[in-house]
Write an enzyme that holds these catalytic residues in place. Structure first.
Site, PDB file in Angstrom:
ATOM      1  CG  HIS A  25      41.703  53.665  49.694  1.00 25.52           C
ATOM      2  ND1 HIS A  25      43.357  53.776  49.011  1.00 25.52           N
ATOM      3  CD2 HIS A  25      41.672  54.161  50.166  1.00 25.52           C
ATOM      4  CE1 HIS A  25      43.803  54.381  50.278  1.00 25.52           C
ATOM      5  NE2 HIS A  25      42.973  54.497  51.411  1.00 25.52           N
TER       6      HIS A  25
ATOM      7  CB  SER B 242      23.972  44.372  23.857  1.00 29.27           C
ATOM      8  OG  SER B 242      23.810  43.145  23.169  1.00 29.27           O
TER       9      SER B 242
ATOM     10  CE  LYS C 210      25.612  44.407  28.088  1.00 28.15           C
ATOM     11  NZ  LYS C 210      26.957  44.969  29.210  1.00 28.15           N
TER      12      LYS C 210
ATOM     13  CD  GLU D  47      31.321  51.803  27.696  1.00 31.32           C
ATOM     14  OE1 GLU D  47      31.560  50.942  27.098  1.00 31.32           O
ATOM     15  OE2 GLU D  47      30.246  51.663  27.503  1.00 31.32           O
TER      16      GLU D  47
END
Ligand code: ARG
Length: 459
Positions: A157, A278, A284, A291
């Site tokens: 979970h 970024s 970043k 992704e």
């Protein structure tokens, strides 16, 4: 002017829009090598069977070699007017060798031709992707040896459940990928029957030797039913289905990498090679490759769904709808290959922060099950009761805002008087993973053994 390959009964050529919707050369040019290999096998069989003279067969075969050379050299002009790869090749052959070229299509149709080309193409694609997945398995097993004892939180979970090792986690993906490879191998085995000679749908009146063409193209046998031979696209659907499931596995792993590389988790650092910055936020380090693996999975699943939808209403045998089988397949298998390569790259040079993972492994009372097991083992308590007692201890510790190992013995004994100081030995995360020695469990010695066994099997 009507089409020179099939225009005998036509007065005029197609409307421009007809040509546009009909043409497949824009994508099936990828079948050039398969198409020519199939034609050469066909023509040599025709000669052996006495259907073609040796002279014609030789002229055709030599001509096909030249067409192939032109395509490889990039000097071949593909024409949309000629619809597809099959007619582009044959038309060029005619220009090169003259009327003998017209004999190549004896006892054959584009329906069995395209079924053959696609099977050959998918067969190669399966072999390539299989060896790539094997490479990813090797990369994972190699890292698993390295991090067989690195403790990390195991989740259910997405809540802290029990400590596991990083190596164990990586080996879970080796198992998934092994099943993926098994499914691809299985699809390949069923695919490996040759449709050539089914002709348009009914077979042919010429005395062809389908065993011979099947054998010369590396198939196990010819397909048994001519209608099925030209109407079947199971071989692509099975392959796409195996590909989709493999992509889903990669996507789950990619999602974990995305989580692990957040500053909040901080379990893993990706190298600069697999990270982007970024344009506005200088701090970043984005896990774009992971992704994209996760994102591209949608395309692979989409191709499977699209082909299932295309096929579901088609009566036997061939319908032009089936020309829609190719683009999605090319895209899906290329996409999967790219994703496997990206994952292999990330796995190879990611750096786990083992101290941070181990610290996180203890959070959330992750050794509560070890405590319950201790009560069962030492006090012979039934597990359900031990679960209850441990629950009370967790509640106590959480009210005090401390870990289980920080509870004073006296306070533990207030809950269960028979608890002794020995309990402390099972509350640490290292002890916890070391104790999971059951077959397939997360103990470092298990993980080391399994990772080595995988490396041995993968060669
Ligand atoms: N380009 C066609 C395809 O990809 C080849 C088969 C054409 N057959 C036909 N009967 N028009 O499906």
């Amino acid at each position: 002017m009507s089409n020179k390959m099939w225009g005998g009964r036509f007065e005029t050529g197609p409307d421009a829009i007809m040509e546009e919707i009909n043409a497949s050369i824009g994508f099936d040019y990828r079948f050039a090598a398969q198409d020519i290999a199939g034609s050469k096998a066909h023509v040599s069989m025709l000669a052996k069977a006495g259907i073609l003279t040796n002279a014609d067969a030789e002229a055709i075969s030599t001509g096909l070699d030249q067409v192939k050379a032109e395509i490889e050299a990039g000097t071949f002009t593909f024409s949309r007017e000629l619809e597809d790869i099959h007619m582009n090749v044959e038309s060029r052959l005619a220009a090169l060798i003259g009327p003998a070229a017209g004999r190549l299509h004896t006892a054959r149709s584009r329906n069995d031709q395209v079924a053959l080309d696609f099977r050959l193409w998918v067969r190669d694609a399966i072999d390539e992707i299989d060896s790539q997945i094997k490479g990813l398995q090797k990369a994972l097993a190699t890292r698993a040896v390295e991090f067989a004892a690195a403790v990390m939180p195991g989740f259910t979970h997405l809540q802290s459940a029990q400590p596991v090792t990083f190596g164990h986690h990586l080996l879970a993906y080796v198992e998934m990928l092994a099943r993926d490879r098994g499914r691809l191998t299985d699809a390949r085995r069923r695919l490996n029957e040759c449709p050539l000679g089914a002709a348009a749908l009914a077979g042919t009146s010429f005395p062809i030797d389908r065993q011979a063409t099947a054998a010369s193209l590396g198939f196990d046998r010819p397909t048994a039913n001519s209608l099925d031979s030209v109407a079947d696209r199971d071989f692509v659907i099975e392959t796409l289905s195996a590909a989709a499931l493999c992509a889903v596995h990669l996507s789950r792993f990619a999602e974990e990498i995305v989580l692990w590389t957040t500053p909040q988790f901080g379990f893993v650092r990706l190298s600069d090679k697999f990270t982007t910055g970024s344009s506005i936020m200088p701090q970043k380090r984005n896990p774009d490759a992971a992704e994209l693996v996760r994102g591209k999975t949608g395309r692979v699943i989409g191709a499977l769904n699209a082909l299932l939808m295309t096929m579901k209403g088609l009566p036997l045998a061939y319908s032009k709808d089936m020309q829609e089988d190719k683009e999605g397949t090319f895209d899906a298998l290329h996409t999967l290959s790219l994703c496997v390569a990206a994952m292999t790259g990330m796995v190879g040079d990611m750096t786990p922060d083992t101290a941070r993972m181990q610290a996180a492994a203890g959070a959330g009372y992750a050794t509560a099950t070890d405590l319950a097991d201790w009560l069962v083992r030492t006090l012979k308590m039934p597990f359900r009761e031990a679960h209850h007692v441990t629950g009370s201890l967790v509640k106590l510790a959480s009210t005090k805002g401390v870990g289980l190992e920080d509870l004073p013995l006296a306070e533990m004994q207030a809950v269960e008087p028979r608890i002794t100081a020995d309990v402390l030995t099972v509350l640490g995360v290292v002890n916890s993973v070391e104790s999971r020695t059951s077959y397939g469990g997360t103990s470092p010695q298990n993980v080391r053994q399994q990772a080595q066994a995988w490396l041995g099997r993968l060669g």
